[in-house]
Design an enzyme around this catalytic site. Sequence first.
Site, PDB file in Angstrom:
ATOM      1  N   ALA A  77       0.679  -1.249   0.144  1.00  0.00           N
ATOM      2  CA  ALA A  77      -0.064   0.055   0.009  1.00  0.00           C
ATOM      3  C   ALA A  77       0.859   1.201  -0.059  1.00  0.00           C
ATOM      4  CB  ALA A  77      -0.953   0.122   1.132  1.00  0.00           C
ATOM      5  N   ARG A  96       9.383   7.584  -3.549  1.00  0.00           N
ATOM      6  CA  ARG A  96      11.060   7.731  -3.888  1.00  0.00           C
ATOM      7  C   ARG A  96      11.024   7.131  -5.341  1.00  0.00           C
ATOM      8  NH1 ARG A  96      13.172   4.960   1.246  1.00  0.00           N
ATOM      9  NH2 ARG A  96      10.881   4.064   1.484  1.00  0.00           N
ATOM     10  N   ASN A 106      17.322  -5.450   8.415  1.00  0.00           N
ATOM     11  CA  ASN A 106      16.104  -5.839   8.383  1.00  0.00           C
ATOM     12  C   ASN A 106      15.668  -6.048   6.957  1.00  0.00           C
ATOM     13  OD1 ASN A 106      13.560  -6.697   9.086  1.00  0.00           O
ATOM     14  ND2 ASN A 106      12.661  -4.461   9.192  1.00  0.00           N
ATOM     15  N   ARG A 151       8.764 -12.870 -32.932  1.00  0.00           N
ATOM     16  CA  ARG A 151       7.643 -12.031 -31.940  1.00  0.00           C
ATOM     17  C   ARG A 151       6.389 -12.844 -31.487  1.00  0.00           C
ATOM     18  NH1 ARG A 151       5.823  -7.609 -35.904  1.00  0.00           N
ATOM     19  NH2 ARG A 151       4.137  -7.226 -34.119  1.00  0.00           N
TER      20      ARG A 151
HETATM   21  C1  UD1 Z   1      11.114  -1.101   5.682  1.00  0.00           C
HETATM   22  C2  UD1 Z   1      11.386  -1.350   7.178  1.00  0.00           C
HETATM   23  C3  UD1 Z   1      13.038  -1.445   7.351  1.00  0.00           C
HETATM   24  C4  UD1 Z   1      13.581  -2.657   6.420  1.00  0.00           C
HETATM   25  C5  UD1 Z   1      13.225  -2.188   4.877  1.00  0.00           C
HETATM   26  C6  UD1 Z   1      13.451  -3.503   4.042  1.00  0.00           C
HETATM   27  C7  UD1 Z   1       9.798  -0.729   8.614  1.00  0.00           C
HETATM   28  C8  UD1 Z   1       9.309   0.474   9.540  1.00  0.00           C
HETATM   29  N1  UD1 Z   1      10.923  -0.415   8.010  1.00  0.00           N
HETATM   30  O1  UD1 Z   1      11.548   0.211   5.365  1.00  0.00           O
HETATM   31  O2  UD1 Z   1      13.372  -2.213   8.628  1.00  0.00           O
HETATM   32  O3  UD1 Z   1      14.871  -2.493   6.319  1.00  0.00           O
HETATM   33  O4  UD1 Z   1      11.887  -2.113   4.665  1.00  0.00           O
HETATM   34  O5  UD1 Z   1      13.272  -3.142   2.654  1.00  0.00           O
HETATM   35  O6  UD1 Z   1       8.872  -1.556   8.245  1.00  0.00           O
HETATM   36  N2  UD1 Z   1       3.716  -0.398   3.088  1.00  0.00           N
HETATM   37  C9  UD1 Z   1       2.327  -0.318   3.160  1.00  0.00           C
HETATM   38  N3  UD1 Z   1       1.570   0.492   4.242  1.00  0.00           N
HETATM   39  C10 UD1 Z   1       2.268   1.472   4.791  1.00  0.00           C
HETATM   40  C11 UD1 Z   1       3.590   1.590   4.574  1.00  0.00           C
HETATM   41  C12 UD1 Z   1       4.257   0.822   3.820  1.00  0.00           C
HETATM   42  O7  UD1 Z   1       1.527  -1.443   2.742  1.00  0.00           O
HETATM   43  O8  UD1 Z   1       1.577   2.314   5.582  1.00  0.00           O
HETATM   44  C13 UD1 Z   1       4.518  -1.255   2.160  1.00  0.00           C
HETATM   45  C14 UD1 Z   1       5.046  -0.547   1.071  1.00  0.00           C
HETATM   46  O9  UD1 Z   1       4.218  -0.722   0.011  1.00  0.00           O
HETATM   47  C15 UD1 Z   1       6.238  -1.581   0.839  1.00  0.00           C
HETATM   48  C16 UD1 Z   1       6.388  -2.129   2.371  1.00  0.00           C
HETATM   49  O10 UD1 Z   1       5.390  -1.992   3.218  1.00  0.00           O
HETATM   50  O11 UD1 Z   1       6.033  -2.671   0.126  1.00  0.00           O
HETATM   51  C17 UD1 Z   1       7.541  -1.332   2.886  1.00  0.00           C
HETATM   52  O12 UD1 Z   1       7.404   0.005   3.159  1.00  0.00           O
HETATM   53  P1  UD1 Z   1       8.625   1.035   2.529  1.00  0.00           P
HETATM   54  O13 UD1 Z   1       7.969   2.492   2.872  1.00  0.00           O
HETATM   55  O14 UD1 Z   1       9.338   0.732   1.475  1.00  0.00           O
HETATM   56  O15 UD1 Z   1       9.465   0.816   4.209  1.00  0.00           O
HETATM   57  P2  UD1 Z   1      11.185   1.044   4.132  1.00  0.00           P
HETATM   58  O16 UD1 Z   1      11.537   2.481   4.325  1.00  0.00           O
HETATM   59  O17 UD1 Z   1      11.802   0.506   2.866  1.00  0.00           O
HETATM   60 MG    MG Z   2      11.018  -0.344   1.213  1.00  0.00          MG
END
Ligand code: UD1
Ligand code: MG
Length: 432
Positions: free
Chosen positions: A10, A15, A170, A316
């Site tokens: 979600a 980025r 993580n 193709r």
């Molecule tokens: C997250 C982790 C981090 C880890 C990294 C690995 C957390 C707080 N941090 O950071 O520790 O090292 O992934 O790639 O979990 N998403 C939702 N709803 C939300 C927010 C995010 O569904 O409200 C989903 C995103 O679509 C994505 C995943 O959760 O697929 C991770 O979210 P993202 O914002 O990419 O977290 P990172 O900053 O990468």
């Molecule tokens: Mg991520």
Amino acid sequence: MSLSVLILAAGQGSRMKSQHPKVLHPIGNIPMIYHLITLAKNVKANRILAVVGSTSNRITDSIKAFTEVEIVKQSKQLGTAHAVLCAKKHFVENHEDLLILYGDSPLISKSSIKELRRLRENGADLAVLGFNSKNPKNYGRLILNADGELEKIVEANDATPEEKAISFCNSGIMIANANLFFSLLNKVSNKNTSKEFYLTDLVSIARKENMLVQATSCPESEAQGVNDRLDLAKAEGSFQSLKRLEVMRNGCTLIDPSTVFFSFDTEIGTDTVVEPNVIFGPGVRIRDNVRIRSFSYLEKCLVKRNAVVGPFARIRPETILEEGVKVGNFVEIKKSTLNKNVKANHLAYIGNASIGEQTNVGAGTIFCNYDGDSKNSIEVGENTFIGSNTSLVAPLKIGDRVIVGAGSTITDDVLQDSLALGRSRQVNKKKN
Ligand code: UD1
Ligand code: MG
């Protein structure tokens, strides 16, 4: 222990700087989220759920072929813990294990998930998949205690310099009993730099309740998350390296592996040789003992035993090359079947056609299959010879053992055992 899988998809993916949802960006020519659904199926998940947000329609449309995936809506993206909590009502009185996958970490392998499940089977209440990185950037850091058990996860934004120096990161993937997840999640707050509800806080919450929390590790190439275009390119690179290894382990020779690009579903048989600089688009199946020569581009086609394709061939969708077919340089083929031992060795376009065994398509032959409105088909028989620089105008049937004279434009059907000439007669005149 039976298993449900929840894919978090979600996030806004800001980025990526894109109009498309992050999890629909492709790796190996399929959207990232397909990799995770496939992984969930490969680990024999009982149920597969995906959390989607404001771009949910785009995602649900894209994954509608996977009818088994249940959709969970997260209307506001308040963080990964909140995303999991949105699925709570789907897990009433559920005693299964729940595996959390992140939609932006598409390359996790089945064997890493097996390792994680082994920790659970051996008594861990909560198990987390980590990885070591020389450049951990914004990944959360895994903090272990003296016994090597996981004590907490610190997000990079909230980490002290000492914590930032830790290289154990993580991946986001974790597993626990579903009920345990939802009872611990109620205790997660958003008191952190990003004001988000972090799923990673579950570790310290579980530890406060004296639960056993353990971590295992996988290679960074599997765990890398895709947050921007650079990550996307890196993940594509890792996917390609893994796929190259897979096809070589299955008995295919890649003369210069790093120059050959595969799709998620490319299948290649044994003793097939792929020369440098070849691209396999989606849906390509290559059987045994085939040679794909340099600079060829293939999509959604089947190439059978002992065929030779290229150099510089474009195959193709909906093309079938039967055994022993030879397709040479600058030949484009679309939606056509070339039966056994057909040769089209130079400079040709073949579209909406079927060509009988042993037939030779001469240099510069064009199958004129499009009349400006619709596509029409052409059938060419066996042991026929199409002379060079010929135009075959569809719809058309050419029989067996026909010879078409070079330079012809053929608009009428040709019966078997005939010579067809469709060109003006040459006139030689004496100079004054
Ligand atoms: C997250 C982790 C981090 C880890 C990294 C690995 C957390 C707080 N941090 O950071 O520790 O090292 O992934 O790639 O979990 N998403 C939702 N709803 C939300 C927010 C995010 O569904 O409200 C989903 C995103 O679509 C994505 C995943 O959760 O697929 C991770 O979210 P993202 O914002 O990419 O977290 P990172 O900053 O990468
Ligand atoms: Mg991520």
